[in-house]
Write a protein that holds these residues in place. Structure first.
Motif, short mmCIF file in Angstrom:
data_model
loop_
_atom_site.label_atom_id
_atom_site.label_comp_id
_atom_site.label_asym_id
_atom_site.label_seq_id
_atom_site.Cartn_x
_atom_site.Cartn_y
_atom_site.Cartn_z
N LEU A 1 -14.90 -7.85 -2.31
CA LEU A 1 -14.63 -6.64 -1.52
C LEU A 1 -15.54 -6.52 -0.31
O LEU A 1 -15.15 -5.96 0.70
CB LEU A 1 -14.71 -5.39 -2.39
N THR B 1 0.81 -1.22 0.00
CA THR B 1 0.00 0.00 0.00
C THR B 1 0.84 1.27 0.00
O THR B 1 0.30 2.37 0.03
CB THR B 1 -0.95 0.03 1.22
N ASP C 1 -7.46 3.17 2.44
CA ASP C 1 -8.72 3.55 1.80
C ASP C 1 -9.20 2.42 0.90
O ASP C 1 -8.65 1.31 0.93
CB ASP C 1 -8.57 4.87 1.04
N SER C 2 -10.20 2.68 0.07
CA SER C 2 -10.77 1.63 -0.77
C SER C 2 -9.79 1.10 -1.80
O SER C 2 -9.81 -0.09 -2.14
CB SER C 2 -12.05 2.13 -1.45
N VAL C 3 -8.91 1.94 -2.30
CA VAL C 3 -7.88 1.49 -3.24
C VAL C 3 -6.91 0.55 -2.53
O VAL C 3 -6.51 -0.49 -3.07
CB VAL C 3 -7.13 2.68 -3.88
N ASP C 4 -6.56 0.90 -1.30
CA ASP C 4 -5.70 0.03 -0.50
C ASP C 4 -6.38 -1.30 -0.20
O ASP C 4 -5.72 -2.34 -0.13
CB ASP C 4 -5.29 0.72 0.80
N LEU D 1 -8.34 -2.86 -2.20
CA LEU D 1 -8.11 -3.65 -3.43
C LEU D 1 -6.70 -4.24 -3.43
O LEU D 1 -6.51 -5.41 -3.78
CB LEU D 1 -8.31 -2.79 -4.67
N GLU D 2 -5.72 -3.43 -3.04
CA GLU D 2 -4.34 -3.91 -2.97
C GLU D 2 -4.20 -5.03 -1.94
O GLU D 2 -3.49 -6.01 -2.17
CB GLU D 2 -3.38 -2.76 -2.64
#
Length: 92
Positions: free
Chosen positions: A67, A16, A46-49, A51-52
């Motif tokens: 998710l 991240t 956050d939401s991108v993290d 996903l990661e």
């Protein structure tokens, strides 16, 4: 943190691109996501993290989650407790 939690923490930080200098006092029970932090210390993912993190779990342990399931992973300890059987199976 135990050894596995530390390994998981390091993988999450790397994946991240988190600035660890901002995480003094962080432990296995500290919230990962900003919406779970309240007014305290948090990793501020956050939401991108998320996903990661999902990709990390798949890449490292072959764990496939949607998710919606990721919302249960609020701390390193919770993730480690979930992933530990996969780690033990992988290393027999």
């Amino acid at each position: 943190m135990d050894e596995f939690e530390k390994k998981l923490f390091d993988l999450i930080v790397q994946r991240t691109d988190t600035d660890v200098s901002q995480l003094e006092g962080f432990d296995e029970n500290t919230p990962l996501f900003e919406n779970d932090a309240g007014d305290g210390l948090c990793m501020n993912l956050d939401s991108v993290d998320a996903l990661e993190l999902n990709v990390l779990l798949y890449d490292e342990w072959g764990i496939e989650l949607d998710l919606g399931e990721m919302t249960q992973f609020k701390t390193i300890k919770i993730i480690a407790d979930y992933v530990r059987p996969y780690e033990e199976k992988r290393h027999g």
